[in-house]
Scaffold this motif. Structure first.
Motif, PDB file in Angstrom:
ATOM      1  N   PRO A   1     -39.675 -56.970 -30.144  1.00 18.52           N
ATOM      2  CA  PRO A   1     -41.088 -57.328 -29.951  1.00 18.52           C
ATOM      3  C   PRO A   1     -41.403 -58.720 -30.449  1.00 18.52           C
ATOM      4  N   ALA A   2     -42.284 -59.400 -29.729  1.00 22.53           N
ATOM      5  CA  ALA A   2     -42.752 -60.712 -30.158  1.00 22.53           C
ATOM      6  C   ALA A   2     -43.605 -60.571 -31.419  1.00 22.53           C
ATOM      7  N   GLN A   3     -43.842 -61.672 -32.109  1.00 19.54           N
ATOM      8  CA  GLN A   3     -44.583 -61.637 -33.364  1.00 19.54           C
ATOM      9  C   GLN A   3     -46.001 -61.110 -33.168  1.00 19.54           C
ATOM     10  N   ASN A   4     -46.573 -61.319 -31.990  1.00 20.49           N
ATOM     11  CA  ASN A   4     -47.957 -60.898 -31.769  1.00 20.49           C
ATOM     12  C   ASN A   4     -48.054 -59.495 -31.181  1.00 20.49           C
ATOM     13  N   ALA A   5     -46.933 -58.773 -31.113  1.00 21.12           N
ATOM     14  CA  ALA A   5     -46.958 -57.422 -30.554  1.00 21.12           C
ATOM     15  C   ALA A   5     -47.447 -56.409 -31.591  1.00 21.12           C
ATOM     16  N   LEU A   6     -48.081 -55.365 -31.097  1.00 20.68           N
ATOM     17  CA  LEU A   6     -48.521 -54.266 -31.945  1.00 20.68           C
ATOM     18  C   LEU A   6     -47.496 -53.150 -31.827  1.00 20.68           C
ATOM     19  N   VAL A   7     -46.656 -53.008 -32.860  1.00 17.96           N
ATOM     20  CA  VAL A   7     -45.597 -51.989 -32.825  1.00 17.96           C
ATOM     21  C   VAL A   7     -46.210 -50.693 -33.337  1.00 17.96           C
ATOM     22  N   ALA A   8     -46.701 -49.885 -32.373  1.00 15.80           N
ATOM     23  CA  ALA A   8     -47.492 -48.730 -32.793  1.00 15.80           C
ATOM     24  C   ALA A   8     -47.141 -47.458 -32.074  1.00 15.80           C
ATOM     25  N   VAL A   9     -46.350 -47.543 -31.005  1.00 15.42           N
ATOM     26  CA  VAL A   9     -46.099 -46.355 -30.197  1.00 15.42           C
ATOM     27  C   VAL A   9     -44.609 -46.095 -30.111  1.00 15.42           C
ATOM     28  N   ALA A  10     -44.198 -44.913 -30.421  1.00 13.73           N
ATOM     29  CA  ALA A  10     -42.799 -44.542 -30.299  1.00 13.73           C
ATOM     30  C   ALA A  10     -42.598 -43.706 -29.046  1.00 13.73           C
ATOM     31  N   ALA A  11     -41.399 -43.775 -28.508  1.00 11.58           N
ATOM     32  CA  ALA A  11     -41.081 -42.956 -27.339  1.00 11.58           C
ATOM     33  C   ALA A  11     -41.134 -41.481 -27.712  1.00 11.58           C
ATOM     34  N   GLU A  12     -41.697 -40.700 -26.813  1.00  8.37           N
ATOM     35  CA  GLU A  12     -41.795 -39.274 -27.085  1.00  8.37           C
ATOM     36  C   GLU A  12     -40.539 -38.553 -26.614  1.00  8.37           C
TER      37      GLU A  12
END
Length: 451
Positions: free
Chosen positions: A440-451
């Protein structure tokens, strides 16, 4: 065959199997080309079906002649087969890309490059920065696509109009298409729906929603003195602005720059007029849109020949053979992307393709209720509002590349397409020069994981 006042009841006849392959790709637009080439380069036998007499879809037949939305500031976010396509067109002399040293916000560079359409149209900086984007010729895209398909050993079947999916116990095994030789069946162990309108998945019984957006009869003008036109724009800005407003009024809507340069001297392309209220799935609407669009083009030409410096000798070169339809059916897949996913730059653990600064999870390419089918293109699983801001051609090519590689991994591992090891898919894509967005880029929101 029996008939009623409202229906013709057909008796299903025998349909010959014309071809079989590991991977069947339906739709020869940018996403379909990428899926087919990626699959073939990863060892699969591949059939590519296309209804028209050429490859390229809306890039060539729809004449959407700028590839953009593929960089996040200075970072190039769409690589792989899209980058290769650009390189091949450049070698043909039919593609123009600003050099890296000139990709910045500067008044002089804006004047040099903005009429090529190669600027960051999302930026709020003025002037908007010149960026990594490509202005190309439609025949250049067709020629490069032909070369890539031929070199990969793909079985290409043009003039083949998809009719219906062949589904057995929830498992797609092929499609039936209409041709000059009659109805033919084409079979594949895995099928990619790259039709743009979700034709295959909808026929197979996958859930979907319907949306709509503006349509366009894109056209090109020849005989334009672009130097005189640009000189008028910058040296007489008030007079230019008045005429420009009138031109846009005649068209009934357009992007800010309604004409852009092309690699061919004196020829400009016009991604307009914008026309709302047309359904890209209805014959009546598509027919009416063509007439309305051509009427507006004719009125515009009369106006600019009389009023606009540089356009005194302009004439219509061509109107795109494909109407520019932006949205129709949208898959309701394993995961449905939302507008917030795109605008908040939400990153997913199973990301397999990127756009500018947004990410596509593998689940957004997978239909529910149909096995061995994957989609690639503007009909991916998203809400209407999300698709409107994340459906550009380069990320659609990235989706196609991911789909083709996924098919190879699935068949190699003996698993269904929805059970592919996504980490292995990401690694294979990156090893082959693509950017699956796994980092992910620095401005990405890492918030969702694969189900």
């Amino acid at each position: 065959m029996s008939t009623t006042p409202d229906f013709i009841n057909e008796r299903e006849g025998r349909v010959p199997v014309a071809a079989r392959a590991d991977l069947l790709v339906v739709g020869g637009g940018p996403a379909g080309i990428s899926a087919a080439v990626a699959g073939a380069r990863n060892g699969l036998s591949v059939i590519l079906l296309e209804r028209y007499a050429y490859l390229g879809g809306l890039a060539s037949g729809g004449m959407v002649l700028v590839l953009d939305d593929m960089c996040n500031g200075p970072e190039i976010s769409v690589r792989g087969l899209c980058g290769e396509m650009i390189d091949r067109m450049e070698r043909l002399g039919l593609c123009v890309v600003p050099p890296e040293s000139e990709r910045l916000s500067d008044e002089t560079l804006w004047r040099k490059w903005s009429r090529w359409g190669v600027f960051d149209f999302h930026s709020h900086v003025k002037p908007q920065p010149i960026c990594y984007a490509a202005a190309f010729d439609p025949d250049g895209y067709k020629r490069a696509a032909n070369d890539m398909v031929r070199e990969a050993g793909i079985t290409l079947r043009l003039h083949s109009w998809f009719s219906r999916a062949i589904v057995e116990d929830g498992h797609i095994t092929g499609v039936i298409c209409d041709t000059k030789s009659g109805r033919q069946a084409v079979m594949g162990s895995i099928v990619v729906d790259a039709t743009g309108d979700l034709d295959v998945a909808a026929s197979a019984g996958a859930p979907f929603s319907e949306g709509s957006f503006i349509v366009t009869t894109v056209f090109r003008l020849g005989g334009v003195d672009t130097e005189a036109a640009e000189r008028f724009e910058y040296e007489e800005p008030e007079a230019f602005a008045a005429l420009d407003r009138e031109a846009k009024k005649i068209m009934g809507g357009s992007w800010d720059k309604w004409w852009l340069k092309t690699p061919l001297p004196g020829i400009v392309w016009c991604n307009c007029p914008h026309m709302a209220g047309f359904d890209g799935l209805k014959v009546e609407d598509l027919t009416r849109a063509d007439f309305v669009g051509r009427d507006r083009i004719s009125a515009l030409l009369t106006f600019v020949r009389e009023k606009m410096p540089g356009f005194e000798n302009a004439f219509v070169i061509d109107v795109a053979p494909q109407i520019g339809v932006r949205q129709t059916r949208l898959l309701e897949g394993v995961y449905v992307m939302t507008k917030e996913d795109v605008t908040q730059r939400r990153h997913f653990a199973d990301t397999v393709a990127r756009g500018r600064d947004y990410y596509y999870p593998y689940r957004s390419l997978l239909p529910r209720d149909v096995s061995q089918l994957i989609v690639a293109g503007r009909h991916y699983s998203a809400t209407s509002s999300a698709q409107r801001i994340s459906r550009e051609i380069p990320p659609c090519m990235a989706m196609g590349e991911a789909a083709g590689v996924a098919a190879a991994l699935a068949l190699d591992a003996g698993v269904t397409i929805d059970r592919v090891d996504v980490a292995a898919l990401q690694a294979r894509l990156r090893a082959q020069g693509a950017d699956p967005g796994d980092r992910p880029a620095q401005n990405a929101l890492v918030a969702v994981a694969a189900e």
